[in-house]
Each structure stands twice: as C-alpha cells, then as structure tokens.
Motif scaffolding. Structure first.
Motif, PDB file in Angstrom:
ATOM      1  N   VAL A  38      -7.987  10.170  -9.386  1.00 13.19           N
ATOM      2  CA  VAL A  38      -8.519   9.668  -8.141  1.00 13.19           C
ATOM      3  C   VAL A  38      -8.077   8.234  -7.943  1.00 13.19           C
ATOM      4  CG1 VAL A  38     -10.512  11.204  -8.122  1.00 13.19           C
ATOM      5  CG2 VAL A  38     -10.658   9.050  -9.332  1.00 13.19           C
ATOM      6  N   PRO A  39      -8.149   7.717  -6.696  1.00 19.27           N
ATOM      7  CA  PRO A  39      -7.570   6.411  -6.409  1.00 19.27           C
ATOM      8  C   PRO A  39      -8.049   5.288  -7.308  1.00 19.27           C
ATOM      9  CG  PRO A  39      -8.072   7.552  -4.379  1.00 19.27           C
ATOM     10  CD  PRO A  39      -8.594   8.405  -5.495  1.00 19.27           C
ATOM     11  N   ARG A  72      -5.768  -3.862  -6.050  1.00 19.06           N
ATOM     12  CA  ARG A  72      -4.440  -3.985  -6.633  1.00 19.06           C
ATOM     13  C   ARG A  72      -3.674  -2.667  -6.606  1.00 19.06           C
ATOM     14  NH1 ARG A  72      -5.393  -6.053 -12.372  1.00 19.06           N
ATOM     15  NH2 ARG A  72      -3.165  -5.568 -12.519  1.00 19.06           N
ATOM     16  N   VAL A  73      -4.301  -1.597  -6.115  1.00 15.47           N
ATOM     17  CA  VAL A  73      -3.578  -0.337  -5.964  1.00 15.47           C
ATOM     18  C   VAL A  73      -2.571  -0.518  -4.823  1.00 15.47           C
ATOM     19  CG1 VAL A  73      -3.777   2.094  -5.377  1.00 15.47           C
ATOM     20  CG2 VAL A  73      -5.513   1.012  -6.802  1.00 15.47           C
ATOM     21  N   PRO A  74      -1.293  -0.236  -5.049  1.00 13.69           N
ATOM     22  CA  PRO A  74      -0.291  -0.524  -4.018  1.00 13.69           C
ATOM     23  C   PRO A  74      -0.469   0.359  -2.789  1.00 13.69           C
ATOM     24  CG  PRO A  74       0.648   0.799  -5.780  1.00 13.69           C
ATOM     25  CD  PRO A  74      -0.726   0.394  -6.239  1.00 13.69           C
ATOM     26  N   LEU A 402       0.118  11.255  -1.938  1.00 12.64           N
ATOM     27  CA  LEU A 402       0.059  10.235  -2.977  1.00 12.64           C
ATOM     28  C   LEU A 402      -1.330   9.622  -3.076  1.00 12.64           C
ATOM     29  CD1 LEU A 402       3.475   8.398  -2.434  1.00 12.64           C
ATOM     30  CD2 LEU A 402       2.949  10.271  -4.011  1.00 12.64           C
ATOM     31  N   THR A 403      -1.996   9.479  -1.934  1.00 15.12           N
ATOM     32  CA  THR A 403      -3.368   8.975  -1.941  1.00 15.12           C
ATOM     33  C   THR A 403      -4.295   9.941  -2.662  1.00 15.12           C
ATOM     34  OG1 THR A 403      -3.024   7.770   0.143  1.00 15.12           O
ATOM     35  CG2 THR A 403      -5.301   8.252  -0.478  1.00 15.12           C
ATOM     36  N   CYS A 408      -1.796   5.421  -4.801  1.00 11.28           N
ATOM     37  CA  CYS A 408      -1.677   4.316  -3.876  1.00 11.28           C
ATOM     38  C   CYS A 408      -2.792   4.418  -2.850  1.00 11.28           C
ATOM     39  CB  CYS A 408      -0.303   4.301  -3.186  1.00 11.28           C
ATOM     40  SG  CYS A 408       0.149   5.867  -2.394  1.00 11.28           S
ATOM     41  N   SER A 409      -2.916   3.390  -2.024  1.00 14.71           N
ATOM     42  CA  SER A 409      -3.932   3.371  -0.982  1.00 14.71           C
ATOM     43  C   SER A 409      -3.272   3.595   0.370  1.00 14.71           C
ATOM     44  CB  SER A 409      -4.683   2.043  -0.979  1.00 14.71           C
ATOM     45  OG  SER A 409      -3.795   0.981  -0.671  1.00 14.71           O
TER      46      SER A 409
END
Length: 411
Positions: A38-39, A72-74, A402-403, A408-409
């Motif tokens: 999970v994110p 900090r999640v890209p 991808l989320t 990533c966000s």
C-alpha cells in the motif's frame, strides 16, 4: 472474479500457523526490488530503464527497509514518464501464471514486464519458500500479485493457512468488527506469502441459492448489510497491507446466469441503482469508507439494459463513465477475466478483448490464462500507435496502477 469450477471448490480445513520468518510483503531482494503493498508501506524502486534482474537468493528472515514518509513518496508522473511505451502498456496487464511452476511464472515476468500476475488453480509452490520474492526480482517495476480469496467456495490459501467461511456465513454469524479482524488476519497471511492484491470482497447484493453463481459469495440480499460487512473486510485487509478489489460492478447478484458460461443480463440500470449499486455509492461516494485509495473495482461481463448496448459491461465505455462520473471513483478499475469466460471468449480473442476493454476505460485487463503475453502487448502497441488508446489515457491508467501498488502518489 467469478467462480472457476477447476479452482474454487475447497474442503474446510483448520487454520495452519503462518510460516515463521516470512516477512509481510516487503522482502527486499539483492537488486533492491520490493514486493508492492500500500502507498504508505513501500520504498520507491528501481527506475524502469534498468535491465531485468536475475533471480537472487533471498533470506526469509531479511529485514524490510523502513518506508519513506508519505510526503516523500514520489509522484507517479515521473515514474510513468521513465517507462518505455511498451512497458507502460505492460503495466496494464494482469496475466495468469501457474502457481505450481515458479520457474515459468518468473520467466513470464522477466520476458513481458507485466504489471500483475494472477494465481489461479490449486497449486501452491509459488506461495512457498520465498518463490514470489524471486519472481519479483525479475521485474523492473514491482509486480502486483493477485488472488481471489473470498472464503467459502472461492479461496486460495486454505491448503496453507486454513479455510474461511463464505461471505454469507460471516454476515450471519460474525459481528462487523469480527469480520474486520478476519480480513486483517487473512491479509497478513496473504502478504506474508507475497500476495499483494486480493480480488475481494464481493459486494454483489444477492438472495440466490448458496451454490448459485454468486449465492453465498454475497454477504446479504440487503445492500446496507453488504456495505457494512464489505467495508469491514476491505478495511481489515488494507490494514494488513493488501489492496482489495470490490466486485462485480455494476452488480452480478441478480443477473440471469453465469458469465463463465455465456452472456448474462442484469436487471435494468434503474433497479440496479436502487439496490445492487448502493454498496458502491456508499463505499466509494464522497463520505465512503473506501474512497481514499482503499480499494479498486472489478467490472463484470454483464449486459445491463439502459447501460450497455450490444457488448458486455467490461467492454462498454458507458459502464466506466458511470463509475467515474456518477459515482466519482478515481481509483483502480480492473476487468473481470477476459481470457476464460465465455461472455467474452465467445466473441473475441484475448488481444481483441484487451484492446476493447482498455479503450472503454479499464485501467487493467485481467486474464487468468497461462498463455504468451506478446500477442496482447503487440495488439496494444498498435492500438496506442493508431490512437484507439490515447497516450494521455494510457498514462493516467498506469499512474492509477502504480498508486494501487503503493509505488507513488497520484499528485
């Protein structure tokens, strides 16, 4: 996904303790590729331009790296831009692999770089001895590993970790909080084995006989009961780190047949809105418990008067427009199985159906078939080149995938 006769029927078994030392979904290989979750629980991974890694020996007792803070999640935009066009299209495929043949499954990932693999059948070799960690080492982008583990007739790790009751039995014999805890425990068991997505819970509203196509896979024939118990299960498995998928939009519970065997028709859209669609509205609407990235949605192969027109719902743009527009859902949307259900295969090849589904609005196309991926990827490349699939739509879909993997966000 709907019931598959060759892989759904199970005998009840007592719960087997988890294998000691397996790390829940975040084992890191020597090439730095982590199993997706999970994110908030995944460190950014290697860029898509890196060459495919070779299998690495991974210790079951490896210590997971700490996850970065949420800020900090890209952003997904940069990760999508770093991929080649073919790799972006590959992310939109979830393909069947043989859970009894880890070597072949890993080779499928290495050669195709698909976004996800689906584990069907009764084999369990891929779920043992860190084999899914070795499969992940073949991917430039971590792979979503999916099963359909609902309980009752449809479950996948009961041979390893014990049997679950059906959704209907849960709703009749357990409290909402007990179901949430059951979802959390099952999610922990799945993630410990390397499974990151579960095509559950079923939110179909149904009063069908227990052994019918939906039957006891439904929590209840009362939409409010379905909503409460589905939310509990989905929240529990999310707390464990497993991404859940609600199914089968817009509602299979009152359909007139089994889409594994052919085309089926639901009641008209107006009736679905009053009954079958209410769990989606309540769970994914503005105040919905699962709105903020809590789950994806699976679109079924259903003919719905007033909504579809000549094609199953999974291939019909209006179905996705209903979900995205009227219900305001901006998360991951995946098709039901395009490769083994006669509602689709009676009319289309797998590459044809995949192109049509992504054109219509699906983010990800699911096929349980263990079959070469290249013909489908080639067909998608042609569709992207001639404009049947737009570059902008393709990039948005990859970002959602991808989320959902936690890489990533969306912003």
């Amino acid at each position: 996904m709907g019931p598959m006769p060759t892989r759904q029927q199970r005998r009840p078994r007592s719960v087997v303790p988890l294998l000691a030392g397996l790390v829940a979904g975040a084992l890191v290989s020597s090439v730095g590729v982590a199993i997706g979750a999970v994110p908030t629980a995944v460190r950014p991974t290697a860029a898509a331009s890196q060459p495919a890694a070779q299998p690495a020996a991974v210790s079951p007792a490896a210590t997971p790296e700490p996850a970065p803070p949420g800020d900090r999640v890209p952003a997904c935009t940069a990760k999508v831009a770093a991929m080649t066009p073919r790799d972006r299209l590959a992310q939109r495929l979830m393909v069947g692999v043989d859970a009894a043949n880890p070597r072949a499954a890993a080779e499928t990932v290495r050669s195709s770089q698909v976004g996800g693999v689906f584990l069907g059948g009764n084999g369990t070799a891929l779920l043992r001895n860190s084999q899914l960690t070795r499969l992940q080492a073949m991917a430039r982008v971590p792979v979503a590993v999916a099963v359909d583990d609902e309980g009752g007739r449809v479950q996948r790790i009961d041979d390893l970790d014990g049997s679950l009751p059906s959704a209907r039995t849960m709703a009749r014999t357990m409290t909402v909080e007990q179901v949430r805890e059951a979802g959390r425990k099952r999610g922990s068991q799945l993630l410990a084995r390397g499974v990151t997505w579960n095509f559950a819970p079923t939110v179909d509203v149904s009063d069908q006989a227990a052994n019918s196509v939906i039957g006891d896979r439904s929590f209840s024939d009362d939409p409010d009961v379905v909503t409460r118990y589905a939310a509990a299960w989905a929240q529990g498995q999310r707390e464990a780190g497993v991404f859940g998928v609600l199914k089968h939009f817009p509602g299979h519970g009152h359909a007139d047949g089994d889409s594994h065997r052919g085309r089926v028709t639901t009641p008209p859209l107006a009736r679905l809105k009053a009954d079958d669609l209410r769990p989606y509205a309540d769970l994914l609407g503005p105040a919905g418990a699962l709105r903020a990235g809590g789950a994806g949605v699976m679109v079924g192969h259903l003919d719905t008067p007033g909504l579809t027109d000549g094609l199953p719902g999974s291939l019909t743009p209006a179905v996705y427009q209903l979900l995205r527009g009227e219900y305001g859902f901006d998360g991951l949307v995946v098709t039901d199985d395009l490769g083994a259900m006669k509602a689709i295969t009676g009319q289309f090849t797998l590459p044809q159906a995949t192109v049509r589904a992504l054109q219509a609005g699906a983010d990800m196309a699911l096929s349980s078939n263990v079959t070469p991926v290249a013909p489908t990827l080639d067909a998608l490349e042609r569709a992207l080149a001639d404009g049947r699939i737009s570059t902008a739509d393709n990039d948005r879909a990859v970002a959602r995938i991808l989320t959902a993997k936690g890489l990533c966000s969306p912003a």
